[in-house]
Design a protein around this motif. Structure first.
Motif, PDB file in Angstrom:
ATOM      1  N   GLN A 242       0.812  -1.219   0.000  1.00 34.23           N
ATOM      2  CA  GLN A 242       0.000   0.000   0.000  1.00 34.23           C
ATOM      3  C   GLN A 242       0.842   1.264   0.000  1.00 34.23           C
ATOM      4  OE1 GLN A 242      -2.666  -0.592   3.338  1.00 34.23           O
ATOM      5  NE2 GLN A 242      -4.354  -1.112   1.977  1.00 34.23           N
ATOM      6  N   ARG A 243       2.110   1.130   0.359  1.00 35.52           N
ATOM      7  CA  ARG A 243       2.984   2.300   0.302  1.00 35.52           C
ATOM      8  C   ARG A 243       3.174   2.794  -1.128  1.00 35.52           C
ATOM      9  NH1 ARG A 243       6.783   2.568   4.317  1.00 35.52           N
ATOM     10  NH2 ARG A 243       7.236   4.628   3.435  1.00 35.52           N
TER      11      ARG A 243
ATOM     12  N   GLY B 164       0.713   2.941  -3.325  1.00 36.87           N
ATOM     13  CA  GLY B 164      -0.571   3.392  -3.839  1.00 36.87           C
ATOM     14  C   GLY B 164      -1.661   2.354  -3.634  1.00 36.87           C
ATOM     15  N   THR B 165      -2.912   2.819  -3.664  1.00 34.40           N
ATOM     16  CA  THR B 165      -4.052   1.958  -3.375  1.00 34.40           C
ATOM     17  C   THR B 165      -4.190   0.830  -4.395  1.00 34.40           C
ATOM     18  OG1 THR B 165      -5.228   3.811  -2.375  1.00 34.40           O
ATOM     19  CG2 THR B 165      -6.538   1.902  -3.015  1.00 34.40           C
ATOM     20  N   ILE B 166      -4.038   1.154  -5.683  1.00 30.35           N
ATOM     21  CA  ILE B 166      -4.212   0.132  -6.721  1.00 30.35           C
ATOM     22  C   ILE B 166      -3.181  -0.979  -6.547  1.00 30.35           C
ATOM     23  CG2 ILE B 166      -4.090  -0.332  -9.195  1.00 30.35           C
ATOM     24  CD1 ILE B 166      -5.173   2.466  -9.689  1.00 30.35           C
ATOM     25  N   PHE B 167      -1.921  -0.594  -6.405  1.00 32.00           N
ATOM     26  CA  PHE B 167      -0.864  -1.592  -6.224  1.00 32.00           C
ATOM     27  C   PHE B 167      -1.065  -2.353  -4.918  1.00 32.00           C
ATOM     28  CE2 PHE B 167       3.397  -3.039  -4.992  1.00 32.00           C
ATOM     29  CZ  PHE B 167       3.815  -3.635  -6.172  1.00 32.00           C
ATOM     30  N   GLY B 168      -1.515  -1.651  -3.884  1.00 29.44           N
ATOM     31  CA  GLY B 168      -1.710  -2.279  -2.582  1.00 29.44           C
ATOM     32  C   GLY B 168      -2.790  -3.329  -2.576  1.00 29.44           C
ATOM     33  N   VAL B 169      -3.749  -3.237  -3.486  1.00 29.77           N
ATOM     34  CA  VAL B 169      -4.822  -4.233  -3.575  1.00 29.77           C
ATOM     35  C   VAL B 169      -4.480  -5.324  -4.581  1.00 29.77           C
ATOM     36  CG1 VAL B 169      -7.228  -4.627  -4.218  1.00 29.77           C
ATOM     37  CG2 VAL B 169      -6.606  -2.610  -2.854  1.00 29.77           C
ATOM     38  N   VAL B 170      -4.037  -4.922  -5.779  1.00 30.88           N
ATOM     39  CA  VAL B 170      -3.842  -5.876  -6.879  1.00 30.88           C
ATOM     40  C   VAL B 170      -2.611  -6.745  -6.677  1.00 30.88           C
ATOM     41  CG1 VAL B 170      -3.441  -6.103  -9.358  1.00 30.88           C
ATOM     42  CG2 VAL B 170      -5.057  -4.394  -8.510  1.00 30.88           C
ATOM     43  N   PHE B 171      -1.481  -6.138  -6.317  1.00 28.99           N
ATOM     44  CA  PHE B 171      -0.243  -6.913  -6.210  1.00 28.99           C
ATOM     45  C   PHE B 171      -0.338  -8.050  -5.192  1.00 28.99           C
ATOM     46  CE2 PHE B 171       3.830  -7.721  -4.110  1.00 28.99           C
ATOM     47  CZ  PHE B 171       4.593  -8.140  -5.186  1.00 28.99           C
ATOM     48  N   PRO B 172      -0.812  -7.809  -3.948  1.00 27.84           N
ATOM     49  CA  PRO B 172      -0.877  -8.929  -3.003  1.00 27.84           C
ATOM     50  C   PRO B 172      -1.769 -10.065  -3.481  1.00 27.84           C
ATOM     51  CG  PRO B 172      -1.112  -6.847  -1.846  1.00 27.84           C
ATOM     52  CD  PRO B 172      -1.213  -6.538  -3.304  1.00 27.84           C
ATOM     53  N   VAL B 173      -2.911  -9.730  -4.096  1.00 31.32           N
ATOM     54  CA  VAL B 173      -3.816 -10.781  -4.568  1.00 31.32           C
ATOM     55  C   VAL B 173      -3.141 -11.622  -5.644  1.00 31.32           C
ATOM     56  CG1 VAL B 173      -5.970 -11.240  -5.793  1.00 31.32           C
ATOM     57  CG2 VAL B 173      -5.916  -9.549  -3.946  1.00 31.32           C
ATOM     58  N   LEU B 174      -2.504 -10.954  -6.617  1.00 31.67           N
ATOM     59  CA  LEU B 174      -1.802 -11.693  -7.670  1.00 31.67           C
ATOM     60  C   LEU B 174      -0.642 -12.506  -7.107  1.00 31.67           C
ATOM     61  CD1 LEU B 174      -1.663  -9.099 -10.605  1.00 31.67           C
ATOM     62  CD2 LEU B 174      -3.141 -11.105 -10.400  1.00 31.67           C
ATOM     63  N   ALA B 175       0.080 -11.934  -6.141  1.00 30.64           N
ATOM     64  CA  ALA B 175       1.206 -12.646  -5.546  1.00 30.64           C
ATOM     65  C   ALA B 175       0.739 -13.897  -4.827  1.00 30.64           C
ATOM     66  CB  ALA B 175       1.962 -11.729  -4.585  1.00 30.64           C
ATOM     67  N   TYR B 176      -0.301 -13.775  -4.025  1.00 29.24           N
ATOM     68  CA  TYR B 176      -0.786 -14.938  -3.283  1.00 29.24           C
ATOM     69  C   TYR B 176      -1.400 -15.981  -4.197  1.00 29.24           C
ATOM     70  CZ  TYR B 176       0.066 -13.358   1.475  1.00 29.24           C
ATOM     71  OH  TYR B 176       0.678 -12.994   2.640  1.00 29.24           O
ATOM     72  N   LEU B 177      -2.081 -15.549  -5.249  1.00 32.96           N
ATOM     73  CA  LEU B 177      -2.648 -16.523  -6.182  1.00 32.96           C
ATOM     74  C   LEU B 177      -1.560 -17.225  -6.981  1.00 32.96           C
ATOM     75  CD1 LEU B 177      -5.813 -14.667  -7.539  1.00 32.96           C
ATOM     76  CD2 LEU B 177      -5.732 -16.599  -5.950  1.00 32.96           C
ATOM     77  N   SER B 178      -0.501 -16.479  -7.333  1.00 37.24           N
ATOM     78  CA  SER B 178       0.554 -17.093  -8.136  1.00 37.24           C
ATOM     79  C   SER B 178       1.363 -18.106  -7.327  1.00 37.24           C
ATOM     80  CB  SER B 178       1.486 -16.020  -8.707  1.00 37.24           C
ATOM     81  OG  SER B 178       2.232 -15.397  -7.680  1.00 37.24           O
ATOM     82  N   ILE B 179       1.575 -17.822  -6.042  1.00 36.95           N
ATOM     83  CA  ILE B 179       2.293 -18.801  -5.231  1.00 36.95           C
ATOM     84  C   ILE B 179       1.307 -19.748  -4.547  1.00 36.95           C
ATOM     85  CG2 ILE B 179       4.291 -17.326  -4.870  1.00 36.95           C
ATOM     86  CD1 ILE B 179       2.027 -17.867  -1.959  1.00 36.95           C
ATOM     87  N   GLY B 180       0.019 -19.501  -4.762  1.00 35.28           N
ATOM     88  CA  GLY B 180      -1.008 -20.367  -4.208  1.00 35.28           C
ATOM     89  C   GLY B 180      -1.606 -21.268  -5.272  1.00 35.28           C
ATOM     90  N   ALA B 181      -2.914 -21.192  -5.420  1.00 33.93           N
ATOM     91  CA  ALA B 181      -3.647 -22.166  -6.238  1.00 33.93           C
ATOM     92  C   ALA B 181      -3.351 -22.083  -7.726  1.00 33.93           C
ATOM     93  CB  ALA B 181      -5.146 -21.993  -6.010  1.00 33.93           C
TER      94      ALA B 181
END
Length: 471
Positions: free
Chosen positions: A86-87, A89-106
């Protein structure tokens, strides 16, 4: 023996201990150490030949040190990757974590643990290679991983006290037997490692892409230490750093040992992958039981990683979105079993480009967070975060489009001028320049600095109060 940190005020009633750090370090090691990490070092040794030591040191820089730095970066910034992202920006703070967790997840790393276990360990040992046998294996594999992930507060105990010691013991047996019974072979370095072995090793470690997983695993490490009595702020940061250093040292020792197997294996140049090389070395060292030992190493390495991935992704999604931890854990386990049954090539084709896209902004995020304390007495970085991370995002997006063949003729001139672009490292120079520009802007109008390990300023104000005060 207890640490000097008091348990007062930690909210758990528990007193932090050195044993908690040790078991957390072992758990973190096992979460990092998957089958891919097992097979990279021996092949690096074969390709590097007599330039093994500078090459393996390069590999350790990005394969062992960088992932641990990611965990430390999360500890310095807050409690999870979203606090850090989130440091920028809001867009990066929402999109990046979701993509990161999905890519190393399911979507990628989690189903890969099942697919690799079946193809590298089970098929060679038992000869099973049908879709039906893959489905049965993955149901059992992810069922066990889900069961062991069911209680997230016990994850470091499950991994650190039980599974990891067994994994490390098997690795030590195989490495030790190889070192005492085999003689180092002398190979000419391949073209890649002939003139610049250290940078080549750095790139090989970079391609493990463990730093994205590290951003996710940090939530497990921090919540575990917090649950074991480490208070917020410096005690929790200190515990996280010590656990990370311990995991990094163990990773480095195992990587070196596996590399030495590659150096000692006769006719190692005939192999095109580390998996058959290690399998054959185990067979030579211990006969048929050696094949079983190698299969157990692969399955355990993948299982411990799967447990860490299920726990971290389920914890994050349950905190950020609707649904309980166990609901998300079931969803990720079932989805991963279905994808893994389709085979390793299918898994890689689905998520490979996404993981490649995420890695440059992830590394930029890690290093900006680690560098910021150098400026904390003068300012809190804003543009110093925003500019380099978004430059890395834009550069990585262009490079990903080019790799997929989307508008390559038009886009290539935009990025081909940068040094090391051919090695997927072209983003480094423009990102570094963007960071310098951002820091200059931040020094021109300083912001209240952050205290390490908290979301408050050193004066004790909240961020909102500090920003109002500065305005």
């Amino acid at each position: 023996m207890s640490t000097a940190v008091s348990s007062a005020g930690n909210g758990t009633g528990k007193r932090p201990s050195n044993s908690a750090i040790l078991f957390t370090a072992l758990a973190l090691f096992s979460m990092f150490f998957g089958a891919g990490n097992l097979i990279f070092p021996p092949m690096l040794a074969v390709q590097a030949g007599d330039n093994f030591w500078p090459a393996i040191l390069g590999f350790l820089t990005t394969g062992a040190l960088l992932p641990v730095l990611a965990v430390v970066a999360i500890a310095l910034s807050g409690s999870n990757v979203r606090d850090l992202a989130q440091r920028a920006g809001t867009i990066f703070g929402v999109v990046f974590p979701v993509l990161a967790y999905l890519s190393i997840g399911a979507f990628y790393a989690l189903p890969r643990t099942g697919a690799v276990s079946f193809e590298v360990a089970v098929t060679p040992l038992f000869g099973w290679d049908s879709t039906a046998s893959a489905a049965i294996f993955n149901i059992v594999f992810f069922g066990i991983a889900l069961a062991l992930s069911w209680n997230p507060t016990r994850i470091t105990d499950t991994l650190g006290k039980f599974l990891t010691p067994v994994l490390v013991l098997l690795l030590v047996i195989m490495i030790g037997m190889a070192l005492f019974t085999m003689t180092n072979q002398h190979y000419q370095p391949s073209e890649t490692y002939a003139s610049n072995p250290y940078p080549a090793g750095v790139l090989e470690g970079y391609l493990t892409m463990d730093s994205i997983a590290a951003l996710a695993f940090s939530i497990v490490v921090i919540s575990s230490l917090r649950n074991k009595g480490f208070a917020e702020g410096k005690p929790l940061v200190r515990g996280t750093i010590l656990a990370g250093v311990g995991a990094s040292i163990l990773l480095a020792l195992i990587y070196i040992g596996l590399g030495l197997i590659g150096r000692a294996m006769p006719d190692a140049s005939q192999y095109d992958s580390g998996a058959p090389l290690l399998a054959d070395s185990a067979l030579q060292l211990m006969g048929r039981p050696g094949q079983t030992v190698f299969a157990l190493i692969v399955v355990l390495a993948c299982l411990t990683t799967a447990i860490g991935l299920i726990t971290s992704t389920a914890e994050y999604f349950s905190e950020q979105f609707a649904g309980s931890y166990r609901t998300w854990a079931i969803i990720f386990a079932v989805a991963s079993a279905l994808m893994a049954t389709q085979g390793l090539d299918f898994v890689i084709s689905i998520a490979g480009p996404v993981v490649g896209f995420l890695y440059p902004p992830a590394i930029a995020l890690i290093f900006v967070t680690l560098i910021e304390p150098l400026f904390r007495r003068r300012t809190r970085l804003r543009w110093g975060f925003f500019l380099p991370i978004w430059v890395a995002v834009a550069w990585s997006l262009i490079s990903t489009f080019i790799s997929l063949g989307w508008g390559a003729d038009a886009l290539s001139p935009i990025v081909d001028w940068s040094p090391m672009q051919a090695n997927d490292l072209g983003w480094l120079l423009p990102t570094a320049v963007a960071f310098i520009i951002g820091v200059i802007i931040d020094f021109a109008k300083p912001h209240a600095p952050l205290e390490i390990g908290t979301q408050r300023t050193v004066e004790g104000e909240t961020l909102e109060e500090a920003e109002a005060h500065n305005a």
